[in-house]
Motif scaffolding. Structure first.
Motif, PDB file in Angstrom:
ATOM      1  N   ARG A 263       2.686   2.704  -2.176  1.00  0.00           N
ATOM      2  CA  ARG A 263       2.533   3.511  -3.405  1.00  0.00           C
ATOM      3  C   ARG A 263       1.202   4.253  -3.378  1.00  0.00           C
ATOM      4  O   ARG A 263       1.117   5.415  -3.752  1.00  0.00           O
ATOM      5  CB  ARG A 263       2.587   2.612  -4.644  1.00  0.00           C
ATOM      6  CG  ARG A 263       3.991   2.183  -5.016  1.00  0.00           C
ATOM      7  CD  ARG A 263       4.002   1.490  -6.381  1.00  0.00           C
ATOM      8  NE  ARG A 263       5.236   0.759  -6.588  1.00  0.00           N
ATOM      9  CZ  ARG A 263       5.427  -0.501  -6.229  1.00  0.00           C
ATOM     10  NH1 ARG A 263       4.462  -1.164  -5.653  1.00  0.00           N
ATOM     11  NH2 ARG A 263       6.582  -1.099  -6.437  1.00  0.00           N
ATOM     12  N   SER A 264       0.179   3.555  -2.936  1.00  0.00           N
ATOM     13  CA  SER A 264      -1.145   4.170  -2.837  1.00  0.00           C
ATOM     14  C   SER A 264      -1.112   5.354  -1.861  1.00  0.00           C
ATOM     15  O   SER A 264      -1.696   6.410  -2.121  1.00  0.00           O
ATOM     16  CB  SER A 264      -2.148   3.106  -2.372  1.00  0.00           C
ATOM     17  OG  SER A 264      -3.379   3.683  -2.110  1.00  0.00           O
TER      18      SER A 264
ATOM     19  N   PHE B 200      -8.980   8.286   1.151  1.00  0.00           N
ATOM     20  CA  PHE B 200      -7.850   7.357   1.153  1.00  0.00           C
ATOM     21  C   PHE B 200      -8.063   6.252   2.191  1.00  0.00           C
ATOM     22  O   PHE B 200      -7.941   5.058   1.891  1.00  0.00           O
ATOM     23  CB  PHE B 200      -6.544   8.120   1.443  1.00  0.00           C
ATOM     24  CG  PHE B 200      -5.386   7.229   1.777  1.00  0.00           C
ATOM     25  CD1 PHE B 200      -4.813   6.404   0.811  1.00  0.00           C
ATOM     26  CD2 PHE B 200      -4.852   7.199   3.069  1.00  0.00           C
ATOM     27  CE1 PHE B 200      -3.741   5.572   1.130  1.00  0.00           C
ATOM     28  CE2 PHE B 200      -3.791   6.375   3.385  1.00  0.00           C
ATOM     29  CZ  PHE B 200      -3.234   5.559   2.420  1.00  0.00           C
TER      30      PHE B 200
ATOM     31  N   TRP C  52      -1.924   9.443  -2.862  1.00  0.00           N
ATOM     32  CA  TRP C  52      -2.904  10.311  -2.188  1.00  0.00           C
ATOM     33  C   TRP C  52      -2.223  11.427  -1.404  1.00  0.00           C
ATOM     34  O   TRP C  52      -2.727  12.557  -1.323  1.00  0.00           O
ATOM     35  CB  TRP C  52      -3.778   9.475  -1.237  1.00  0.00           C
ATOM     36  CG  TRP C  52      -4.798   8.659  -1.936  1.00  0.00           C
ATOM     37  CD1 TRP C  52      -4.632   7.406  -2.468  1.00  0.00           C
ATOM     38  CD2 TRP C  52      -6.158   9.014  -2.208  1.00  0.00           C
ATOM     39  NE1 TRP C  52      -5.792   6.962  -3.039  1.00  0.00           N
ATOM     40  CE2 TRP C  52      -6.755   7.930  -2.893  1.00  0.00           C
ATOM     41  CE3 TRP C  52      -6.940  10.132  -1.930  1.00  0.00           C
ATOM     42  CZ2 TRP C  52      -8.076   7.938  -3.309  1.00  0.00           C
ATOM     43  CZ3 TRP C  52      -8.269  10.149  -2.337  1.00  0.00           C
ATOM     44  CH2 TRP C  52      -8.822   9.056  -3.025  1.00  0.00           C
TER      45      TRP C  52
ATOM     46  N   THR D 274     -14.153  -0.460  -3.647  1.00  0.00           N
ATOM     47  CA  THR D 274     -13.737   0.943  -3.755  1.00  0.00           C
ATOM     48  C   THR D 274     -14.943   1.862  -3.930  1.00  0.00           C
ATOM     49  O   THR D 274     -15.062   2.889  -3.249  1.00  0.00           O
ATOM     50  CB  THR D 274     -12.766   1.122  -4.931  1.00  0.00           C
ATOM     51  OG1 THR D 274     -11.617   0.300  -4.684  1.00  0.00           O
ATOM     52  CG2 THR D 274     -12.321   2.565  -5.080  1.00  0.00           C
TER      53      THR D 274
ATOM     54  N   ALA E 292       0.796  -1.245   0.000  1.00  0.00           N
ATOM     55  CA  ALA E 292       0.000   0.000   0.000  1.00  0.00           C
ATOM     56  C   ALA E 292       0.821   1.284   0.000  1.00  0.00           C
ATOM     57  O   ALA E 292       0.240   2.360  -0.116  1.00  0.00           O
ATOM     58  CB  ALA E 292      -0.942  -0.010   1.215  1.00  0.00           C
TER      59      ALA E 292
END
Lengths: 275, 298
Positions: free
Chosen positions: A24-25, A97, A29, A200, A22
């Motif tokens: 990179r996610s 996020f 954000w 999502t 996670a």
């Protein structure tokens, strides 16, 4: 005969994997969020200079609208109060996020079909869930810290001295509690879902639905009671500025987050895994 | 000593699909074929055995333990190959196997390397670049790297080319020789015939047959091929009780016959046969003679 790894080792194995999955996610954000908050904070000297003008314009806006969008009682001479007038934007970004992270943290294993292998490894589902929750909370905490870092860094860079640094710290602490709550609620509403691929969109619906309840409740007196159902109600930066520190709503957020995590954990232990 | 025990195992889904009242015992070191057409309930049975899904009634035990209760203690001793293994995109094969291996107390790295070499698996490739066959190889190594006592394989060779299939069979044969109990689900009967000691046949969520492979093969079922005089309609032959799945092809007629061979020979004597062959059928034909061809939709 093969022996299972210790609970601690299995926990750390899943925890590290989740962080690796996670980060990179988080950056996707966080970097725009930090840029936005830095840009807004950098306008503090102008806001302070033109404070009376802004205050006069806000006076013409109905009080309900100011409350709905968290800009009531603004004092543009106080950097913390100025920050509070646009803090809802960053809370919404962070909540999105966190909510998506929470909604997908368990669902992705089923959506991607990796759950069938993971959940037949010698580790209990509870350990897996708690490791994923721990990683998720670290990530949402880092998000709040990243925003705080961008804010304080920008204030320092433009030479603005914080009159009430504890209030700014409390705003980010409450935001962190809000993110943790949205993470937990995201996980809870998707934990029993038979359509993990929709996690999502489900999370986004939840987040904007809860935000909308807070706005509608503030605008319409007959629906004011609905605001109690929205976590955003308990994380209003204007309330932090008014209270001069952590408002009582922070505790509500923490209780809701813990209850949602516990409920998600119990439900997931009984869930049928199909992929 | 039994390694896998199903007692009245039932898992029902809305609409009535699922498995019903399954009773089965798999002995230590045995290779059991669990066969049935797609949708018969093979994967549901396996997932229920492994505790991934909860039974509606009854119970499943592996090595005397219920996976829904004893979880990790069961999974540590079991290797499971899902029918459609999915891997973590963005990770290399080596990283995935290492991640899964870290759930065990013992160091699995040496055996992982041996197994990867056996199935010619490149550990440096990324998961998203792998074909179905290579993904199954990864899942097979993951299932075996901790040297399990029980191996549960769900359609292990479906979608694989013959060369990879042959390699899979070699690995399974080695496990068998090592004394591993193997639960082998398949809808390809020839695989089961080749590898298994016994076979359980699942149809519409129920076990309709449980027998040793050699006993099934010894049944009074014959594959009959005859060449007939074109003028002979062979109606008497086709009317014979026990004739199934007749196929006419010009002068040729083939069918599966289940029943008294003397009656078959008598019927053959009554028609204008130019040539005849009576042979042992494949396991597939034996089972289909039990099922009926239409039984494959369950």
């Amino acid at each position: 005969m093969a022996e299972p790894a210790s609970v601690g080792a299995a926990f750390m194995n899943v925890f590290r994997r989740e962080l690796g999955f996670a980060w990179r996610s988080l950056l996707v954000w966080l970097i725009p969020g930090m840029a936005m908050i830095g840009l807004t904070v950098s306008m503090q000297p102008e806001m302070s200079k033109e404070g009376s003008l802004f205050a006069a314009k806000l006076d013409m806006v109905p009080k309900e609208v100011l409350v709905a969008f968290g800009v009531q009682g603004a004092d543009f001479g106080d950097p913390a109060s100025t920050l509070a007038t646009n803090f809802t934007i960053y809370e919404l970004i962070g909540a999105a996020f966190a909510g998506i992270l929470g909604a997908t943290v368990l669902a992705k294993e089923e959506a991607f079909g990796t759950g069938e292998m993971l959940y037949t490894m010698p580790v209990s589902r509870r350990t897996i869930v708690l490791a994923k929750v721990a990683a998720g909370l670290v990530l949402v905490g880092l998000f709040a810290l990243g925003l705080a870092g961008a804010t304080l860094g920008t204030f320092a860079a433009i030479g603005v001295t914080l009159i009430r640094p504890a209030v700014v710290a409390a705003m980010f602490a409450v935001a962190g509690a809000l993110f943790a709550t949205m993470f937990a609620l995201g996980m809870l509403i998707t934990v029993r879902s038979s359509r993990p691929r929709n996690a999502t969109s489900t999370a986004l619906g939840l987040i904007f639905g809860l935000y909308g309840i807070n706005v509608v409740g503030a605008l319409n007196d007959s629906l004011a009671g609905l605001r109690a159902l929205s976590p955003f109600r308990y994380a209003e930066a204007a309330q932090v500025v008014k209270a001069g520190g952590l408002p009582g709503g922070t505790l509500v957020l923490m209780v809701v987050a813990l209850a949602a995590i516990a409920a998600a954990c119990l439900l997931f232990e009984r869930k049928d895994i199909h992929a | 000593m039994s390694t896998i025990t199903l007692e009245h195992l039932t898992k029902l889904y809305p609409g009535g699909r699922g498995v019903r009242d399954l009773d089965l015992v798999v002995e230590r070191g045995e290779v059991l074929g669990f066969i049935g057409p797609n949708g018969a309930g093979k994967s549901t049975t396996i997932r229920t055995m492994l505790g991934l899904i909860a039974p509606t009634a009854g119970c499943a035990r592996i090595l005397g333990l219920d996976a829904r209760v004893a979880g990790p203690a069961v999974w540590a001793r079991v290797g499971y190959l899902p029918s459609e293994p999915r891997l973590y995109d963005g990770m290399t094969v080596g990283a995935i196997l290492e991640y899964l291996g870290r759930f065990f107390e013992t160091d699995t790295s040496a055996r992982r390397r041996v197994l990867a070499e056996m199935v010619e698996l490149d550990l440096s490739r990324r998961a998203e670049d792998l074909s179905i066959g290579n993904k199954k190889k990864v899942a097979l190594v993951a299932a075996l790297q901790h040297t399990p006592e029980v191996l549960i394989l769900d359609e292990p060779t479906s979608g694989l080319d013959p060369l990879i299939q042959a390699r899979f069979f070699e690995v399974i044969q080695e496990e068998r020789a090592r004394g591993t109990t193997v639960f082998f689900s398949s809808h390809v009967l020839s695989e089961v015939e080749r590898l298994c000691d016994r076979v359980a046949i699942l149809r519409d969520g129920a076990i309709v047959e449980l027998a040793r492979v050699v006993d099934l093969q010894a049944r009074q079922v014959k594959r009959v091929r005859v060449r007939l005089d074109p003028a002979d309609a062979a109606a008497d032959l086709l009317a014979l009780a026990g004739v199934r799945d007749p196929v006419r092809d010009g002068e040729g007629l083939s069918f599966v016959y289940r029943g008294d061979v003397k009656r078959l020979l008598g019927a053959l004597a009554g028609v204008a046969v130019i040539d005849a062959t009576i042979e042992e059928p494949s396991l597939e034909e034996i089972v289909l003679s039990h099922y009926g061809k239409g039984g494959g939709d369950g």
